[in-house]
Design an enzyme around this catalytic site. Structure first.
Site, PDB file in Angstrom:
ATOM      1  N   HIS A   1       0.861  -1.180   0.000  1.00 27.60           N
ATOM      2  CA  HIS A   1       0.000   0.000   0.000  1.00 27.60           C
ATOM      3  C   HIS A   1       0.895   1.227   0.000  1.00 27.60           C
ATOM      4  O   HIS A   1       1.768   1.372   0.847  1.00 27.60           O
ATOM      5  CB  HIS A   1      -0.927   0.030   1.222  1.00 27.60           C
ATOM      6  CG  HIS A   1      -1.881   1.187   1.190  1.00 27.60           C
ATOM      7  ND1 HIS A   1      -3.133   1.102   0.625  1.00 27.60           N
ATOM      8  CD2 HIS A   1      -1.744   2.471   1.625  1.00 27.60           C
ATOM      9  CE1 HIS A   1      -3.738   2.279   0.710  1.00 27.60           C
ATOM     10  NE2 HIS A   1      -2.914   3.126   1.307  1.00 27.60           N
ATOM     11  N   CYS A   2       0.673   2.108  -0.965  1.00 26.70           N
ATOM     12  CA  CYS A   2       1.536   3.277  -1.138  1.00 26.70           C
ATOM     13  C   CYS A   2       0.795   4.545  -0.719  1.00 26.70           C
ATOM     14  O   CYS A   2      -0.219   4.900  -1.317  1.00 26.70           O
ATOM     15  CB  CYS A   2       1.983   3.381  -2.602  1.00 26.70           C
ATOM     16  SG  CYS A   2       3.067   4.779  -2.929  1.00 26.70           S
ATOM     17  N   VAL A   3       1.316   5.235   0.307  1.00 30.73           N
ATOM     18  CA  VAL A   3       0.658   6.461   0.770  1.00 30.73           C
ATOM     19  C   VAL A   3       0.763   7.581  -0.263  1.00 30.73           C
ATOM     20  O   VAL A   3      -0.055   8.508  -0.272  1.00 30.73           O
ATOM     21  CB  VAL A   3       1.254   6.934   2.113  1.00 30.73           C
ATOM     22  CG1 VAL A   3       0.966   5.929   3.213  1.00 30.73           C
ATOM     23  CG2 VAL A   3       2.751   7.198   1.992  1.00 30.73           C
TER      24      VAL A   3
ATOM     25  N   ASN B   1      -3.465   4.445  -2.521  1.00 28.90           N
ATOM     26  CA  ASN B   1      -3.974   3.258  -3.196  1.00 28.90           C
ATOM     27  C   ASN B   1      -2.995   2.116  -2.978  1.00 28.90           C
ATOM     28  O   ASN B   1      -1.834   2.337  -2.617  1.00 28.90           O
ATOM     29  CB  ASN B   1      -4.122   3.536  -4.699  1.00 28.90           C
ATOM     30  CG  ASN B   1      -5.055   2.563  -5.396  1.00 28.90           C
ATOM     31  OD1 ASN B   1      -5.636   1.674  -4.773  1.00 28.90           O
ATOM     32  ND2 ASN B   1      -5.201   2.732  -6.702  1.00 28.90           N
TER      33      ASN B   1
END
Length: 291
Positions: A140-142, A146
């Site tokens: 999960h990429c801040v 998403n």
């Protein structure tokens, strides 16, 4: 104490990260184009220097367009979740118990998610931020608010690639201004505020270059072995990862077979129709292709 309940706060942080990306792009645009090379181009009194300015401005805008296109495609593309028809076909997980798996032919070894309380295909993992299972989840990429998964991994890699090239270009063209900042010329500068903005842009881009270099190298390694960030911890020292089909096939599973689309954040219709891995449900293993 359930620490995962705090993961939802990462989504709120992510929206600030999008604004930060836009802010860094804005500062870099002002420093490289508005303050430095555009004035040289419109003066037109230096033949070679004007040509260099035109080239830098063109490359800067090209990379910026590709960067933003890749970035927002990654942000707004669903990484892939377990479709309802898959759950129905697999019996909704009634035959599976928590922590178990079973072989289901073309779909390989199925797992069971204790949080979603449902069956999940191979390489699928639960995201505590998105509160759902994500197909071929990488992380999960801040920065994109998403998950990075089966359906947007290519776009994410292109975002890294174009951002690295853009920030590297910024560092190179802003280096003279950064050196000037520490020279005696600053005492005689008619616009110290402008010089300070150039230095800020240089420092920001230099920091991004260093961090992106490590990230790009890591994902090149993962891509070449057909491994996700999550699966690195699952390989358990295997001599050959079961999804490693060779560098060419591994690359095509993510980028497709149409070379004209490799550097674009989109897929050809043929690739979408013919490469099952792009849907995130079926993944051939090395045992399927080895004689």
């Amino acid at each position: 104490m359930n620490l995962f309940r705090f993961c939802s706060g990462l989504k709120v942080l992510g929206y600030f990260m999008i604004l930060l990306v836009v802010a860094v792009v804005g500062v870099s645009y002002y420093a490289v184009v508005v303050s430095t090379w555009w004035p040289i181009l419109i003066r037109g009194d230096h033949g070679a220097l004007s040509a260099l300015a035109a080239l830098i401005i063109f490359v800067f805008h090209f990379l910026l367009i590709m960067l933003l296109w890749s970035y927002f495609t990654t942000v707004f593309t669903d990484p892939g979740s377990v479709p309802e028809h898959f759950r129905r076909e697999m019996g909704g997980g009634d035959s599976l118990e928590a922590g178990t798996s079973t072989d289901q032919g073309a779909f390989g070894s199925l797992g069971y998610c204790t949080k979603c309380r449902n069956v999940k295909p191979p390489r699928c993992h639960h995201c505590s931020v998105c509160q759902r299972c994500v197909l071929k989840m990488d992380h999960h990429c801040v920065w994109i608010v998403n998950c990075v998964g089966a359906r947007n991994y290519k776009f994410f890699l292109l975002f890294l690639f174009y951002t690295f090239l853009e920030t590297m270009l910024d560092v190179i063209v802003l280096l003279p201004s950064f050196i000037e900042f520490f020279s005696q010329a600053i005492k005689h500068s008619s616009s110290p505020g402008k010089l300070a903005s150039l230095v800020l842009a240089f420092v920001l881009n230099f920091a991004f270059v260093l961090s992106l270099l490590c990230f790009v190298v890591m994902h090149i390694s993962l891509l070449s072995s057909n491994t996700t960030s999550v699966e690195v911890h699952e390989k358990n020292g295997e001599v050959r990862w079961k999804y490693d089909l060779g560098k060419k096939k591994n690359f095509e599973q993510v980028f497709g077979k149409k070379k004209a689309f490799w550097l674009l954040p989109l897929y050809s219709k043929d690739d979408i129709d013919n490469i099952t891995s792009l849907e995130g449900l079926e993944f051939p293993t090395c045992s399927d292709i080895d004689p």
